[in-house]
Structure formats: C-alpha cells, structure tokens
Design an enzyme around this catalytic site. Structure first.
Site, PDB file in Angstrom:
ATOM      1  N   GLY A   1      44.289  36.298  36.480  1.00  0.00           N
ATOM      2  CA  GLY A   1      44.979  37.561  36.289  1.00  0.00           C
ATOM      3  C   GLY A   1      44.489  38.599  37.271  1.00  0.00           C
TER       4      GLY A   1
ATOM      5  N   PRO B   1      41.979  40.734  42.168  1.00  0.00           N
ATOM      6  CA  PRO B   1      42.136  39.476  41.445  1.00  0.00           C
ATOM      7  C   PRO B   1      41.017  39.322  40.427  1.00  0.00           C
ATOM      8  CG  PRO B   1      41.334  39.085  43.666  1.00  0.00           C
ATOM      9  CD  PRO B   1      41.678  40.541  43.593  1.00  0.00           C
ATOM     10  N   LYS B   2      41.340  38.818  39.246  1.00  0.00           N
ATOM     11  CA  LYS B   2      40.313  38.589  38.225  1.00  0.00           C
ATOM     12  C   LYS B   2      39.693  37.222  38.450  1.00  0.00           C
ATOM     13  CE  LYS B   2      39.364  39.399  33.367  1.00  0.00           C
ATOM     14  NZ  LYS B   2      38.288  38.406  33.315  1.00  0.00           N
ATOM     15  N   ILE B   3      38.393  37.217  38.692  1.00  0.00           N
ATOM     16  CA  ILE B   3      37.677  35.982  39.013  1.00  0.00           C
ATOM     17  C   ILE B   3      37.299  35.270  37.718  1.00  0.00           C
ATOM     18  CG2 ILE B   3      35.701  34.991  40.213  1.00  0.00           C
ATOM     19  CD1 ILE B   3      37.743  36.394  42.035  1.00  0.00           C
TER      20      ILE B   3
END
Length: 287
Positions: free
Chosen positions: A169, A24-26
């Site tokens: 994203g 997961p894009k933090i």
C-alpha cells in the site's frame, strides 16, 4: 536513547492532496536505529532491542550520532519481491550461528523514511520536509541502507502502482507534520492494498473471540487457514452463534468445531507461503 515512533491512522481510501507526500508502504517491520558514541542499538516500535538479529545494520556506522526511523525489509531471492515472512525469520533468529547463516541467506535492507536526531540536535519539531532534506543529504554507510522514495500530491496514482505490483500500500504524510512521538496521528495515514478471500467458518475460540477459517483443498476436503479476530460486529457475532449451535461437531480445550457451512469474505494482507490468511479482517457473510 530509544524514541517511541510516530504511528499511522488508517485512511478509508487513497486520495491525492498537494499538502501531502506519498511513500510506498514497505512490508517489513518498524526499526528505530540509534547510534551514540560509535555504538549502534536497534529497536522495534515496542522498544524491544533487536541489535543482534541484524548485524549487517548494527555494524555499519554514520560519521555522527544519529537516530533514524524506517523499516527492515527482506527481498525474496527467488522472486525479487519484498517478503514479510523472510523478515520474520530474521527477527526470530536468536542463536549466533543461525543469525550468521540467515545474514548470508536472507540479507536485509534498512529502508529509512525519517531522521529524528542528528549531531546532538533533536529534529522532531521540524517540519517533515526539512527532515527529509537532511535525510537526503546523508551518505549511507553501505548497500544495506536505503531511503524511502516519495512523490508529492499524487496519492491515487501511486496507490494504483502499488496495486499493480501487489505491494502492501502507501503512506500519506502532511508536508508540514512534526514527529509526534509514541502516538497515532492523522498527519500520517496508511492506505492498505487489501486482498480479498472467501472462507468457510469451521469453529470458534472458547476464550477470547475468534472464528476458525478453513478453505477447500483440491480433493474436496477442508484445511485450516487461520483465525478471524477483527472486523466482526456484535450483530455478526449474534448471527453466527445463532446458526452455529446446530452445526457443532466437537470440541477440545481451546476450540469448538462446527460443520463448515457458513461462508465469509475477509480482507487480508496476503496469503502466507504456508497457505494461511495474513491479518484477516471480516467484511461480510456470503449467502
């Protein structure tokens, strides 16, 4: 010693590939954590030191010297969602009293996704999965530290989950990738969960390029919503300036203002709490 981080290229769409892991894009900001001789220094991706802004991270120690790569994240206490604006509030605080107050009000978490040095050894030329294994074996100093989860192969499924949760994203990384310091690499790719918005173009910058975006309010008036600087081709610029000449209503030192008749669709990361477009990218005119 600071290490310039490996950067990501942008993938056109989510994909699934057994040669990749997916994270997961933090929605925070990049942070390089450097611990040497019992002293911690924190840096942004551009080598700006930010140690004093995050005492809950800087005051925590690992048993050995270490260099880590990750993201500083802040959870909105009301919604439980990761909130980029809260991170920026922390990052911009410089006075000691404000830092102390925000540390209590908006505590951060350092979400780690890579380990670059450990016990005096440079790990950057080891394959990603070896580095992940070393990282997984570490004991975190306290609850302000975490490790980014990942899955293997199923990028499209993870992206669908990020869309459902309105998260930023995903990131796709080759399992065998080495850490390419300070450069953008196709070995790591980001897939952004864009949101789309329709706006009116209400002016433009006089100096460098930028269109002013506005949106209607409940009472039928227009309010500013940001500046569009990216995604505009020479053809789109020519079309806009050809039409806008007849719509000019005034100007000041920095901007020319036009009647808000030209509509455009933009993709954005999200809307800010102040109702502004975050990172708008032009996609098309709306007829």
């Amino acid at each position: 010693m600071f290490i310039f981080p490996m950067l990501l290229e942008t993938a056109a769409a989510p994909f699934s590939d057994s040669r990749y892991i997916y994270e997961p894009k933090i929605d925070g900001h990049r942070l390089i954590y450097v611990q040497t001789g019992g002293k911690v220094c924190l840096y942004t991706r551009h080598n700006n030191e930010c140690t004093r802004q995050y005492p809950e991270i800087a005051d925590a120690l690992f048993p050995h010297d270490i260099t880590l790569d990750g993201e500083i994240a802040c959870v909105d206490p009301q919604t439980g969602a990761i909130n980029f604006e809260s991170v920026m509030s922390r990052f911009q605080a410089k006075r000691a009293d404000k830092v102390r107050r925000l540390t209590d009000e908006l505590p951060v978490t350092y979400v780690i996704f890579d380990i670059l040095r450990y016990k005096g050894e440079d790990l950057r030329n080891r394959p990603l999965m070896e580095r992940k294994e070393i990282l997984a074996g570490l004991t975190m100093p306290d609850a302000h530290f975490g490790v980014t989860p990942y899955i293997e192969g199923a990028g499209e499924a993870l992206f669908a989950q990020m869309q459902a949760r309105a998260m930023e994203g995903i990131v796709a990384k080759r399992k065998d990738s080495v850490y390419e310091t300070g450069r953008r690499s196709a070995q790591w790719q980001k897939i952004i969960n864009w949101t789309y918005a329709d706006v009116y173009l209400s002016g433009y910058k006089k100096a460098e390029f930028g269109w002013l975006a506005s949106v209607p309010t409940d009472n039928g008036r227009m309010r500013p919503a940001g500046i569009i600087e990216f995604g505009v081709s020479p053809t789109h610029k020519q079309a806009f300036f050809g039409v806008s000449k007849a719509l000019i209503t005034g100007e000041d030192r920095d901007f020319v203002y036009v009647e808000p008749r030209i509509r455009a669709r933009v993709k954005i990361r999200n809307w800010t709490r102040a109702g502004m477009l975050r990172s708008p990218v032009f996609t098309e005119f709306i007829v």
